[in-house]
Motif scaffolding. Structure first.
Motif, PDB file in Angstrom:
ATOM      1  N   VAL A   1      11.865  12.950  42.319  1.00 32.05           N
ATOM      2  CA  VAL A   1      12.429  11.886  41.484  1.00 32.05           C
ATOM      3  C   VAL A   1      11.974  12.090  40.047  1.00 32.05           C
ATOM      4  N   PRO A   2      12.697  11.527  39.093  1.00 33.55           N
ATOM      5  CA  PRO A   2      12.218  11.541  37.706  1.00 33.55           C
ATOM      6  C   PRO A   2      10.919  10.742  37.580  1.00 33.55           C
ATOM      7  N   VAL A   3      10.187  11.015  36.532  1.00 36.04           N
ATOM      8  CA  VAL A   3       8.931  10.311  36.266  1.00 36.04           C
ATOM      9  C   VAL A   3       9.108   9.429  35.037  1.00 36.04           C
ATOM     10  N   ALA A   4       8.871   8.145  35.209  1.00 33.06           N
ATOM     11  CA  ALA A   4       9.070   7.184  34.123  1.00 33.06           C
ATOM     12  C   ALA A   4       7.950   7.274  33.101  1.00 33.06           C
ATOM     13  N   ALA A   5       8.296   7.021  31.850  1.00 34.05           N
ATOM     14  CA  ALA A   5       7.292   6.927  30.794  1.00 34.05           C
ATOM     15  C   ALA A   5       6.560   5.602  30.924  1.00 34.05           C
ATOM     16  N   LEU A   6       5.253   5.640  30.793  1.00 35.99           N
ATOM     17  CA  LEU A   6       4.451   4.425  30.916  1.00 35.99           C
ATOM     18  C   LEU A   6       4.831   3.394  29.857  1.00 35.99           C
ATOM     19  N   SER A   7       5.412   3.854  28.775  1.00 32.66           N
ATOM     20  CA  SER A   7       5.799   2.961  27.682  1.00 32.66           C
ATOM     21  C   SER A   7       7.127   2.257  27.922  1.00 32.66           C
TER      22      SER A   7
ATOM     23  N   PRO B   1      10.748  -2.997  34.196  1.00 29.30           N
ATOM     24  CA  PRO B   1       9.803  -3.024  35.323  1.00 29.30           C
ATOM     25  C   PRO B   1       9.679  -1.652  35.952  1.00 29.30           C
ATOM     26  N   LEU B   2       8.448  -1.229  36.212  1.00 26.55           N
ATOM     27  CA  LEU B   2       8.226   0.074  36.825  1.00 26.55           C
ATOM     28  C   LEU B   2       8.090  -0.027  38.342  1.00 26.55           C
ATOM     29  N   ASN B   3       7.810  -1.236  38.851  1.00 27.17           N
ATOM     30  CA  ASN B   3       7.647  -1.418  40.294  1.00 27.17           C
ATOM     31  C   ASN B   3       6.717  -0.349  40.847  1.00 27.17           C
ATOM     32  N   GLY B   4       7.149   0.378  41.871  1.00 29.27           N
ATOM     33  CA  GLY B   4       6.302   1.422  42.439  1.00 29.27           C
ATOM     34  C   GLY B   4       6.698   2.796  41.966  1.00 29.27           C
ATOM     35  N   ALA B   5       7.432   2.876  40.856  1.00 33.66           N
ATOM     36  CA  ALA B   5       7.945   4.157  40.384  1.00 33.66           C
ATOM     37  C   ALA B   5       6.826   5.083  39.918  1.00 33.66           C
ATOM     38  N   LYS B   6       7.054   6.370  40.057  1.00 39.21           N
ATOM     39  CA  LYS B   6       6.125   7.340  39.510  1.00 39.21           C
ATOM     40  C   LYS B   6       6.216   7.284  37.996  1.00 39.21           C
ATOM     41  N   CYS B   7       5.046   7.211  37.337  1.00 34.10           N
ATOM     42  CA  CYS B   7       5.055   7.120  35.878  1.00 34.10           C
ATOM     43  C   CYS B   7       3.807   7.791  35.330  1.00 34.10           C
TER      44      CYS B   7
ATOM     45  N   ALA C   1       8.201  15.918  33.312  1.00 35.06           N
ATOM     46  CA  ALA C   1       7.013  15.990  34.178  1.00 35.06           C
ATOM     47  C   ALA C   1       6.903  17.315  34.921  1.00 35.06           C
ATOM     48  N   ARG C   2       7.525  18.359  34.378  1.00 33.22           N
ATOM     49  CA  ARG C   2       7.473  19.652  35.047  1.00 33.22           C
ATOM     50  C   ARG C   2       6.110  20.311  34.906  1.00 33.22           C
ATOM     51  N   ARG C   3       5.296  19.809  33.992  1.00 38.00           N
ATOM     52  CA  ARG C   3       3.947  20.338  33.810  1.00 38.00           C
ATOM     53  C   ARG C   3       2.945  19.197  33.935  1.00 38.00           C
ATOM     54  N   GLY C   4       1.695  19.503  33.667  1.00 33.21           N
ATOM     55  CA  GLY C   4       0.656  18.481  33.733  1.00 33.21           C
ATOM     56  C   GLY C   4       0.743  17.524  32.553  1.00 33.21           C
ATOM     57  N   LEU C   5      -0.254  16.668  32.440  1.00 34.53           N
ATOM     58  CA  LEU C   5      -0.289  15.718  31.332  1.00 34.53           C
ATOM     59  C   LEU C   5      -0.323  16.466  29.997  1.00 34.53           C
ATOM     60  N   GLU C   6       0.468  16.002  29.047  1.00 36.77           N
ATOM     61  CA  GLU C   6       0.583  16.682  27.763  1.00 36.77           C
ATOM     62  C   GLU C   6      -0.656  16.478  26.907  1.00 36.77           C
ATOM     63  N   LYS C   7      -0.824  17.338  25.911  1.00 32.40           N
ATOM     64  CA  LYS C   7      -1.929  17.196  24.976  1.00 32.40           C
ATOM     65  C   LYS C   7      -1.775  15.896  24.206  1.00 32.40           C
ATOM     66  N   GLY C   8      -2.842  15.128  24.129  1.00 28.81           N
ATOM     67  CA  GLY C   8      -2.811  13.859  23.426  1.00 28.81           C
ATOM     68  C   GLY C   8      -2.348  12.684  24.265  1.00 28.81           C
ATOM     69  N   TRP C   9      -2.266  12.877  25.605  1.00 27.82           N
ATOM     70  CA  TRP C   9      -1.813  11.787  26.477  1.00 27.82           C
ATOM     71  C   TRP C   9      -2.762  10.595  26.427  1.00 27.82           C
ATOM     72  N   GLU C  10      -4.037  10.849  26.120  1.00 32.63           N
ATOM     73  CA  GLU C  10      -5.013   9.756  26.109  1.00 32.63           C
ATOM     74  C   GLU C  10      -4.642   8.676  25.094  1.00 32.63           C
ATOM     75  N   LYS C  11      -4.230   9.092  23.912  1.00 32.79           N
ATOM     76  CA  LYS C  11      -3.841   8.119  22.884  1.00 32.79           C
ATOM     77  C   LYS C  11      -2.591   7.346  23.300  1.00 32.79           C
ATOM     78  N   ILE C  12      -1.646   8.056  23.932  1.00 26.94           N
ATOM     79  CA  ILE C  12      -0.434   7.385  24.411  1.00 26.94           C
ATOM     80  C   ILE C  12      -0.799   6.318  25.437  1.00 26.94           C
ATOM     81  N   PHE C  13      -1.684   6.659  26.363  1.00 26.33           N
ATOM     82  CA  PHE C  13      -2.118   5.689  27.373  1.00 26.33           C
ATOM     83  C   PHE C  13      -2.805   4.500  26.729  1.00 26.33           C
ATOM     84  N   ASP C  14      -3.732   4.757  25.825  1.00 29.85           N
ATOM     85  CA  ASP C  14      -4.492   3.680  25.197  1.00 29.85           C
ATOM     86  C   ASP C  14      -3.587   2.720  24.435  1.00 29.85           C
ATOM     87  N   ASP C  15      -2.589   3.270  23.749  1.00 30.64           N
ATOM     88  CA  ASP C  15      -1.674   2.429  22.971  1.00 30.64           C
ATOM     89  C   ASP C  15      -0.835   1.532  23.881  1.00 30.64           C
ATOM     90  N   VAL C  16      -0.429   2.071  25.045  1.00 27.54           N
ATOM     91  CA  VAL C  16       0.435   1.317  25.961  1.00 27.54           C
ATOM     92  C   VAL C  16      -0.374   0.346  26.813  1.00 27.54           C
TER      93      VAL C  16
END
Length: 273
Positions: free
Chosen positions: A154-160, A164-170, A208-223
């Motif tokens: 399945v596609p992977v949703a952006a956390l941002s 509603p994300l429900n149980g979706a992969k994100c 999402a074909r690769r691992g977490l991108e460079k700088g994902w930490e800031k994206i997570f913190d902001d969201v």
């Protein structure tokens, strides 16, 4: 309607509710605080007044029977047939309307074929049945139910995403697909596997074909916000001594503890300094 919802909340507040978390704690520094804040309504797990049972074990292969092979399928899973999930990120608390006597509710985006749902809510009787599904494999086989699983492409949703994300992969990511791109992709999905709502234009997708991108930490913190960002940074800065102390403190207030030594857990989870 609001009075009914208020009475429902009061009824739930006075009820005994069990939360069962199962599966590998991948990126638990990201998902764990959201589970605690939105589901358990506590900031840190070790701050809970009472923990009933903590069980940490190493997954081991089990012998597949013929009914298992017919009923379950490891399709799209790199590790074969597996159990449920504890690595889901929660953006909102549960709505009181989810708790319906005599029913086991699996929200859109979480059913995954109807056997290993990512999340479900039920009363004692319905939850007992739902959590016994693997022991009911012979009955499922006799009923002609086959090729059920919880892994699929399945596609992977952006956390941002605002929807509603429900149980979706994100995951936290730079958005690579939105608007008409999402609509084009979602219309091609197998509806039998279920997915979260996307037609309101509020769902965005990652590459999402690769691992977490460079700088994902800031994206997570902001969201995720300040509290969850602080928890992520706290876990990222743990050393072995502090990790062991935290586990020992949690062990001391648990009614039933089944887990390896704290040193072993922390050694597996932390890189050497």
């Amino acid at each position: 309607m609001e009075n009914l919802r208020r009475r429902k909340r009061e009824e739930l507040a006075n009820s005994k509710i069990a939360v069962c978390l199962v599966g590998g704690a991948r990126r638990f520094e990201l998902t764990g605080p959201s589970i605690i804040e939105k589901i358990l309504r506590l900031w840190l797990l070790k701050d809970a007044p009472r923990l009933a049972w903590v069980r940490i074990l190493e997954p081991k292969p089990i012998v597949e029977t013929e009914p298992m092979v017919r009923v379950l399928t490891p399709k799209n899973s790199p590790n074969g047939i597996k159990s449920g999930r504890v690595d889901g990120y929660w953006a909102d608390p549960l709505d009181p309307e989810y708790f319906i006597p005599g029913q086991y509710l699996v929200p859109p985006g979480s059913s995954y074929g109807g056997l290993n749902d990512g999340f479900g809510v039920g009363d004692l009787n319905t939850s007992t049945v739902a959590l016994s599904r693997l022991s009911l494999i012979p009955d499922l086989d006799s009923a002609g139910l086959t090729r059920l699983n919880s892994e699929y492409g399945v596609p992977v949703a952006a956390l941002s995403s605002r929807g509603p994300l429900n149980g979706a992969k994100c995951r936290p990511c730079t958005v690579t697909c939105s608007g008409s791109c999402v609509a084009k992709l979602m219309r091609r999905l197998d509806r039998g596997w279920s997915w979260t709502e996307w037609k309101n234009g509020m769902l965005e997708l990652c590459d999402a074909r690769r691992g977490l991108e460079k700088g994902w930490e800031k994206i997570f913190d902001d969201v995720a916000g300040e509290k969850l960002a602080r928890a992520r940074k706290l876990v990222g800065g743990l050393d072995l001594r502090i990790c062991v102390e935290e586990f020992d403190e949690m062990r001391g207030m648990t009614v039933k503890w089944e887990a390896p030594a704290s040193e072993q857990i922390c050694t597996l989870g932390l890189r050497p300094n």
